[in-house]
Scaffold this motif. Structure first.
Motif, PDB file in Angstrom:
ATOM      1  N   LYS A  30     -18.940  35.307  26.330  1.00 14.91           N
ATOM      2  CA  LYS A  30     -17.764  34.450  26.097  1.00 14.91           C
ATOM      3  C   LYS A  30     -17.009  34.206  27.403  1.00 14.91           C
ATOM      4  O   LYS A  30     -16.492  33.113  27.636  1.00 14.91           O
ATOM      5  CB  LYS A  30     -16.836  35.102  25.072  1.00 14.91           C
ATOM      6  N   SER A  33     -19.006  31.830  29.725  1.00 14.23           N
ATOM      7  CA  SER A  33     -19.086  30.450  29.241  1.00 14.23           C
ATOM      8  C   SER A  33     -17.723  29.765  29.216  1.00 14.23           C
ATOM      9  O   SER A  33     -17.629  28.596  28.841  1.00 14.23           O
ATOM     10  CB  SER A  33     -19.712  30.420  27.846  1.00 14.23           C
ATOM     11  N   ILE A  82     -14.941  30.702  27.475  1.00 10.10           N
ATOM     12  CA  ILE A  82     -14.210  30.763  26.199  1.00 10.10           C
ATOM     13  C   ILE A  82     -13.129  31.826  26.256  1.00 10.10           C
ATOM     14  O   ILE A  82     -12.072  31.697  25.659  1.00 10.10           O
ATOM     15  CB  ILE A  82     -15.181  31.077  25.038  1.00 10.10           C
ATOM     16  N   LEU A  83     -13.393  32.897  26.984  1.00 11.85           N
ATOM     17  CA  LEU A  83     -12.465  34.030  27.031  1.00 11.85           C
ATOM     18  C   LEU A  83     -12.146  34.347  28.497  1.00 11.85           C
ATOM     19  O   LEU A  83     -13.058  34.560  29.295  1.00 11.85           O
ATOM     20  CB  LEU A  83     -13.152  35.232  26.362  1.00 11.85           C
ATOM     21  N   LEU A  84     -10.851  34.353  28.808  1.00 12.32           N
ATOM     22  CA  LEU A  84     -10.435  34.612  30.200  1.00 12.32           C
ATOM     23  C   LEU A  84     -10.569  36.094  30.536  1.00 12.32           C
ATOM     24  O   LEU A  84     -10.105  36.937  29.776  1.00 12.32           O
ATOM     25  CB  LEU A  84      -8.966  34.241  30.358  1.00 12.32           C
ATOM     26  N   PHE A 124     -13.254  27.843  33.245  1.00 11.15           N
ATOM     27  CA  PHE A 124     -12.042  27.655  32.433  1.00 11.15           C
ATOM     28  C   PHE A 124     -11.383  26.307  32.671  1.00 11.15           C
ATOM     29  O   PHE A 124     -10.518  25.903  31.924  1.00 11.15           O
ATOM     30  CB  PHE A 124     -11.068  28.818  32.650  1.00 11.15           C
ATOM     31  N   LYS A 180     -13.131  23.651  32.518  1.00 10.67           N
ATOM     32  CA  LYS A 180     -13.877  22.840  31.538  1.00 10.67           C
ATOM     33  C   LYS A 180     -13.908  21.359  31.931  1.00 10.67           C
ATOM     34  O   LYS A 180     -13.466  20.484  31.189  1.00 10.67           O
ATOM     35  CB  LYS A 180     -13.306  23.017  30.138  1.00 10.67           C
ATOM     36  N   PHE A 229     -19.019  20.164  33.698  1.00 12.36           N
ATOM     37  CA  PHE A 229     -19.310  21.501  33.181  1.00 12.36           C
ATOM     38  C   PHE A 229     -19.751  21.412  31.715  1.00 12.36           C
ATOM     39  O   PHE A 229     -20.776  21.973  31.323  1.00 12.36           O
ATOM     40  CB  PHE A 229     -18.069  22.389  33.333  1.00 12.36           C
ATOM     41  N   LYS A 230     -18.976  20.649  30.924  1.00 15.57           N
ATOM     42  CA  LYS A 230     -19.289  20.568  29.489  1.00 15.57           C
ATOM     43  C   LYS A 230     -20.634  19.894  29.241  1.00 15.57           C
ATOM     44  O   LYS A 230     -21.317  20.202  28.276  1.00 15.57           O
ATOM     45  CB  LYS A 230     -18.185  19.812  28.766  1.00 15.57           C
ATOM     46  N   VAL A 250     -23.543  22.542  30.129  1.00 16.00           N
ATOM     47  CA  VAL A 250     -23.550  23.873  29.529  1.00 16.00           C
ATOM     48  C   VAL A 250     -23.907  23.817  28.050  1.00 16.00           C
ATOM     49  O   VAL A 250     -23.603  22.842  27.364  1.00 16.00           O
ATOM     50  CB  VAL A 250     -22.144  24.499  29.720  1.00 16.00           C
ATOM     51  N   LEU A 282     -24.115  26.552  24.485  1.00 19.51           N
ATOM     52  CA  LEU A 282     -23.834  27.889  23.952  1.00 19.51           C
ATOM     53  C   LEU A 282     -24.461  28.011  22.566  1.00 19.51           C
ATOM     54  O   LEU A 282     -24.382  27.089  21.761  1.00 19.51           O
ATOM     55  CB  LEU A 282     -22.317  28.068  23.857  1.00 19.51           C
TER      56      LEU A 282
END
Lengths: 315, 259
Positions: free
Chosen positions: A59, A62, A64-66, A80, A82, A86-87, A90, A92
């Motif tokens: 996470k 990718s 999603i979580l800092l 982060f 995004k 990047f999107k 990538v 997931l």
């Protein structure tokens, strides 16, 4: 380029009831000072027992979580932020949390998801058909509502969807969950070839060690959020003093001498079993041949699963 | 890219809506037919004695408020809440279409399908029999757009609360009741005491179905209608800003501590 992770840490909080109206905030270190790189064209296998911090690492990398501290770069970008690039690059896949709508078919869902990446209908259908061939998925299943598919068939649909945008960086959490052996093998071959052909970087977590063994370039073993091992799979045996197991049959009159020379040897009926380091193998075999003629000799390297288990127990 | 996505989102929702024929029938009955019948019976039987409305007028009022309520309201908060709690939001965060746009486009797509199937025929018949002017239709369309914006913003704000709360179904249920009552859908607002009316008019709820209905029924002068629309615009803007601010704070929390 690829994925660069440096000294990331993550702490979660949770509450414990200490009275009828009282609760106490407690913390758990989910990830502690983890660093690794996944270059282009490489697959990193992430292994650890349940709750070790594998999914938290996925996470964080990718975006999603800092992380509480540390630095992450994915293809030279901060995940982060995004950015559009990047999107687009990538993908997931969280194995137990699919994105297939139960009332729609894989075709219908793919058309919606593919159009988010600006793909034309013909291109989306071509990619889905191609994926279904690779994954050994019958085409008629692509037209059925996903609620009527089996777990394995749905997982193949999830994988097709995850690769619809030709991603350069892929995060896969348990991608072979619920799949039969043949399909798992097909996925492993596909991932290896995809990674090589597209120069992609993949992070893969799996409890299926065959997945890890067959396709990972590097292995990251995690225990309670800490790195226990990071390196090539073929170098893992070097972490152990005894990494090969000799089994042989020897004349029964020589057993006493054998036991004196090798106190840790195990004798089971006629068979002798001895664990040693791969580097000492030649010397030990010479010594054995000097004692007596040995027959039915087998030399086995330690199983990946056993090595991981031992490493986790040792730490 | 976006045009392809919008087109496919509408197609996806249309396919989903017509997948089960019983769902289409039940949706028509549950969203529209039964609430209209109950409301007509309630208003005619209980409160029509005190109103200046004739029975046909009451029927038109009830049909319009219910149609507009269904068009402008959404239960998007439940989907947002589910996505936050189930980590489905993670997929949306990594998708090229922003989560906000994703929710709104998919919800508007299903609204469009339902509107073309169920609601437009009602509105056309009423507009024809009421001999509505072009200006009134224009004002009604603008007021419906504002109503949609207010309805979506309120739903979005409640959905966003899932970043902090485990369950929002209770708040969602209260929202549905409050809006149904204060938007004039259950009963016309003018039957309430004046001081209560004046309080309700200061909230965004009447703009959701009462205002567009009363404009379409010709109860506003053009100037009055424009003034009402302007106030609705201000509400819409304020709620949009609030929903965006809450979403940004919520996403930061989601990214920093998860759910």
């Amino acid at each position: 380029m690829g994925i660069k992770v440096k000294n990331i840490n993550k702490k979660y909080h949770y509450y414990v009831n200490t009275g009828l109206f009282k609760r106490e905030k407690r913390y758990i270190n989910a990830v502690k000072d983890v660093s690794f790189d996944v270059n282009n064209g490489e697959i990193l296998g992430l292994v650890g027992s349940n709750g070790a911090g594998k999914t938290t690492i996925v996470k964080m990398t990718s975006g999603i979580l800092l992380p509480d501290s540390g630095k992450i770069e994915v293809n030279g970008e901060d995940p982060f932020k995004k950015t559009k690039k990047f999107k687009k690059d990538v993908s997931l896949l969280l194995g137990q949390k699919g994105k297939l709508h139960p009332d729609m078919s894989i075709y219908e869902i793919s058309l919606l998801y593919g159009s988010m990446y600006g793909l034309s209908k013909s291109e989306i259908l071509r990619r889905i058909d191609e994926m279904s061939e690779i994954l050994n998925q019958e085409k008629q299943l692509l037209e059925k509502q996903t609620r009527s598919l089996s777990l394995g068939q749905r997982m193949k649909g999830e994988i097709s969807l995850a690769f619809i945008n030709n991603p350069k960086v892929i995060f896969l959490d348990e991608p072979t969950l619920g799949l039969d052996d043949k399909s798992s093998r097909n996925i492993r071959v596909f991932l290896r070839e995809y990674c090589k052909k597209n120069n992609a970087s993949i992070i893969l977590t799996s409890h299926n060690l065959q997945d890890i063994k067959d396709i990972s370039t590097n292995l990251l073993i995690i225990k309670e959020g800490r790195v226990v091992y990071l390196g090539k799979i073929e170098n893992l045996p070097n972490e152990f003093d005894n990494n090969v197991r000799l089994s042989f049959t020897i004349d029964s009159s020589k057993r006493e001498k054998l036991e004196r020379l090798y106190p840790t040897i195990k004798i089971d009926n006629d068979r002798c079993h001895y664990e040693c380091n791969k580097n000492d193998l030649d010397q030990i075999l010479n010594e054995l041949y000097q004692i007596s003629k040995i027959t039915e000799l087998t030399i086995e390297e330690k199983e990946l699963g056993n090595m991981i288990e031992e490493l986790l127990e040792r730490e | 890219m976006n045009r392809k996505f919008y087109h496919n989102a509408i197609k996806f929702q249309a396919n989903l809506f017509f997948k089960y024929k019983s769902y289409v029938a039940l949706s028509f009955l549950g969203d529209l037919a039964i609430p209209i019948i109950i409301n007509v019976l309630f208003i005619v039987g209980v409160i029509s004695k005190d109103t200046s409305y004739s029975i046909p007028k009451i029927i038109i009022y009830v049909v319009l408020t219910n149609v507009l309520f269904t068009v402008t309201m959404t239960d998007m908060e439940n989907r947002i809440s589910y996505d936050i709690r189930s980590y489905q939001l993670a997929y949306k965060l990594l998708s090229p279409i922003s989560p906000l746009r994703n929710y709104i486009v998919n919800d508007l797509a299903i609204k469009l399908v339902k509107t073309l199937t169920f609601y437009v025929p009602f509105l056309v018949v009423i507009a024809f029999f009421e001999r509505v002017s072009v200006m009134t239709i224009l004002l009604t369309v603008i007021s419906i757009l504002i109503a949609c914006s207010i309805g979506y913003s309120i739903s979005f704000i409640i959905g966003t609360l899932s970043f902090w709360l485990t369950e929002i179904w209770g708040i969602s249920a209260i929202k549905n009741l409050v809006i149904a009552a204060f938007s004039g859908t259950i009963f016309p607002l003018y039957i309430l005491p004046e001081h209560v009316q004046s309080i309700i008019y200061k909230t965004p709820f009447p703009y959701i179905s009462y205002v567009p209905t009363s404009i379409l029924m010709g109860e506003h002068t053009y100037i009055n209608a424009w003034n009402t629309i302007l106030t609705g615009c201000l509400w819409s803007f304020a709620l949009l800003v609030l929903s965006k601010v809450l979403w940004n704070i919520g996403i930061k929390k989601y990214e920093s501590v998860g759910v």
